[in-house]
Design an enzyme around this catalytic site. Structure first.
Site, mmCIF file in Angstrom:
data_model
loop_
_atom_site.group_PDB
_atom_site.id
_atom_site.type_symbol
_atom_site.label_atom_id
_atom_site.label_comp_id
_atom_site.label_asym_id
_atom_site.label_seq_id
_atom_site.Cartn_x
_atom_site.Cartn_y
_atom_site.Cartn_z
ATOM 1 N N ARG A 74 0.803 -1.232 0.000
ATOM 2 C CA ARG A 74 0.000 0.000 0.000
ATOM 3 C C ARG A 74 0.832 1.276 0.000
ATOM 4 N NH1 ARG A 74 -3.229 -1.263 5.367
ATOM 5 N NH2 ARG A 74 -3.404 -3.210 4.241
ATOM 6 N N GLY A 116 2.319 -4.092 -9.277
ATOM 7 C CA GLY A 116 2.277 -2.787 -8.613
ATOM 8 C C GLY A 116 3.671 -2.245 -8.360
ATOM 9 N N ILE A 138 2.395 -14.864 -6.121
ATOM 10 C CA ILE A 138 1.733 -16.175 -6.159
ATOM 11 C C ILE A 138 0.728 -16.212 -7.310
ATOM 12 C CG2 ILE A 138 1.992 -16.627 -3.687
ATOM 13 C CD1 ILE A 138 -1.090 -16.023 -3.456
ATOM 14 N N ASP A 139 0.286 -15.022 -7.771
ATOM 15 C CA ASP A 139 -0.795 -14.969 -8.766
ATOM 16 C C ASP A 139 -0.334 -15.390 -10.172
ATOM 17 O OD1 ASP A 139 -2.228 -13.887 -6.651
ATOM 18 O OD2 ASP A 139 -1.858 -11.820 -7.281
ATOM 19 N N MET A 181 -6.605 -17.857 -3.961
ATOM 20 C CA MET A 181 -6.269 -16.482 -4.360
ATOM 21 C C MET A 181 -5.944 -16.406 -5.853
ATOM 22 S SD MET A 181 -4.032 -14.935 -1.247
ATOM 23 C CE MET A 181 -4.803 -14.155 0.152
ATOM 24 N N GLY A 182 -5.428 -15.287 -6.274
ATOM 25 C CA GLY A 182 -5.025 -15.127 -7.671
ATOM 26 C C GLY A 182 -5.476 -13.812 -8.290
HETATM 27 O O1 F6P Z 1 -1.280 -10.536 -5.053
HETATM 28 C C1 F6P Z 1 -1.134 -11.484 -4.045
HETATM 29 C C2 F6P Z 1 -2.417 -11.633 -3.255
HETATM 30 O O2 F6P Z 1 -2.226 -12.661 -2.296
HETATM 31 C C3 F6P Z 1 -3.662 -11.901 -4.086
HETATM 32 O O3 F6P Z 1 -3.751 -13.231 -4.538
HETATM 33 C C4 F6P Z 1 -4.738 -11.486 -3.117
HETATM 34 O O4 F6P Z 1 -5.914 -11.097 -3.826
HETATM 35 C C5 F6P Z 1 -4.135 -10.311 -2.408
HETATM 36 O O5 F6P Z 1 -2.729 -10.429 -2.561
HETATM 37 C C6 F6P Z 1 -4.471 -10.238 -0.938
HETATM 38 O O6 F6P Z 1 -3.971 -9.061 -0.420
HETATM 39 P P1 F6P Z 1 -3.854 -8.753 1.149
HETATM 40 O O7 F6P Z 1 -2.622 -9.453 1.650
HETATM 41 O O8 F6P Z 1 -3.750 -7.270 1.224
HETATM 42 O O9 F6P Z 1 -5.082 -9.295 1.786
#
Ligand code: F6P
EC number: 2.7.1.11
Length: 361
Positions: A74, A116, A138-139, A181-182
């Site tokens: 962030r 990002g 991981i995505d 996730m992804g």
């Molecule tokens: O980009 C990696 C990831 O784990 C995504 O798969 C998931 O949508 C996001 O980050 C979750 O983010 P946070 O850790 O802010 O909950």
């Protein structure tokens, strides 16, 4: 002079393995060069918080999950969240980063990140900073590389979860839904679904049809298979429907965090099939733990290639894994677009050939 390293965005297995590879290669090739690790992603570069790194600091790092440097998803220096009289404003503090890089005599900044962080790296490069990107997530959703490290480890965890869900699904004659996730890509769902023997895989690239998914489960029931395994990517959504958002992180420039579609799917399938269902949201387990051998090797190759690339006089590039070889692509290419699962890909065709439903037919 010095080189800087930072890890940005969501963590993933293999970050420490890259830090280790960078430090070891640098110390071997340029023993006099200082190595500085900025803490907590770009926040450390904004606040000038860093630690020196030597080979002593990377002992034992190869199998260790997370990142010893800390990270953040962030803290974009071009849109840095600052609370002004209780109101959140986004300020451009990129000049502060550049000043801090100068203060630390940084010749090149190795940015280990996803789309990002690599976009930030690219913006910094346009302001004259020499950067080298190292893709992680991981995505697996970066278009300019076949694989990012972290992905294989997440697939390992999701596959293990599916193996475990199979036995309880079978015992209780239930539908077990696993939400993985992804973000906007279905790679983790597709790979783990194939590796873990799912009956249904729902991915964002193929908006699913409720009737088709119900039909698949009913067909299994009719064949005497009273349990089913469904993998649903967090970004998946039904035809004519919308993605389910779990929360908004207002300080983030990409504030929507997906999550919740698993429960929606489980409830719907119970209603339409009369079978009991349960949902497991795998969440951050997918980002935790140590890297798989594949990710350790990829991370090491990326780290070594990143240093060599810089020593050859190249920068503002990203190391990439293409066709089995580690190479480089311009950073601008690396961040151009997200890599989604092609709906006609061989993997989807293979999955369909063994009867896996994507909820589209
Ligand atoms: O980009 C990696 C990831 O784990 C995504 O798969 C998931 O949508 C996001 O980050 C979750 O983010 P946070 O850790 O802010 O909950």
């Amino acid at each position: 002079m010095a080189v800087g390293i930072l890890t940005g965005g969501g963590d993933c297995p293999g970050l420490n393995a890259v830090i280790r590879a960078l430090v070891k290669t640098l110390q071997q090739k340029l023993p006099e060069e200082k190595i500085i690790g900025f803490l907590d992603g770009f926040r450390g570069a904004i606040e000038n918080r860093s630690v020196p790194l030597t080979t002593k600091d990377v002992v034992g790092l190869l199998p260790k999950g997370g990142t010893i440097l800390g990270t953040s998803n962030r803290d974009n220096p071009f849109k840095f969240p600052i609370s002004v009289n209780g109101t959140l404003e986004f300020h451009d503090v990129s000049d502060t980063v550049i000043e801090n890089l100068h203060k630390n005599n940084i010749e090149v900044l190795f940015v280990i990140g996803g789309d990002g962080s690599l976009s930030i790296a690219h913006e910094l490069s346009q302001k004259g900073v020499k950067v080298i990107g190292i893709p992680k997530t991981i995505d697996n959703d970066l278009d300019a590389t076949d694989f990012t490290f972290g992905f294989d480890s997440a697939v390992r965890t999701a596959t293990k979860a599916l193996d475990m869900l199979h036995t309880t699904a079978e015992s209780h004659h239930r539908i077990m839904v696993l939400e993985v996730m992804g973000r906007y890509a279905g790679w983790i769902a597709l790979y783990s679904g194939l590796a873990g023997g799912a009956d249904v895989i729902l991915i964002p690239e193929i908006p699913f049809n409720w009737d088709a998914v119900c039909r698949k489960i009913q067909q299994r029931k009719a064949e005497g298979k009273h349990f089913s395994i469904v993998v649903v990517a967090e970004g998946a959504y039904p035809e004519g429907g919308e993605r389910v958002i779990a929360r908004y992180v207002k300080e983030s420039t990409d504030p929507a965090r997906l999550g919740g579609i698993g429960q929606v799917v489980a409830d719907h399938l119970s209603r339409c099939t009369g079978l009991e269902s349960r949902v497991t949201v795998l969440g951050h387990l997918q980002r935790g733990g140590g890297p798989t051998p594949f990710d350790r090797i990829l991370a090491t190759r990326f780290g070594v290639a990143a240093v060599n690339t810089w020593l050859q006089g190249n920068y503002n590039v990203m190391v990439a894994f293409l066709g089995g070889r580690v190479t480089t692509v311009p950073l601008s290419e690396g961040i151009k677009k997200l890599k989604l699962v092609p709906v006609d890909s061989e993997l989807i065709v293979t999955a369909k050939a063994i009867g896996i439903s994507f909820g589209d037919e």
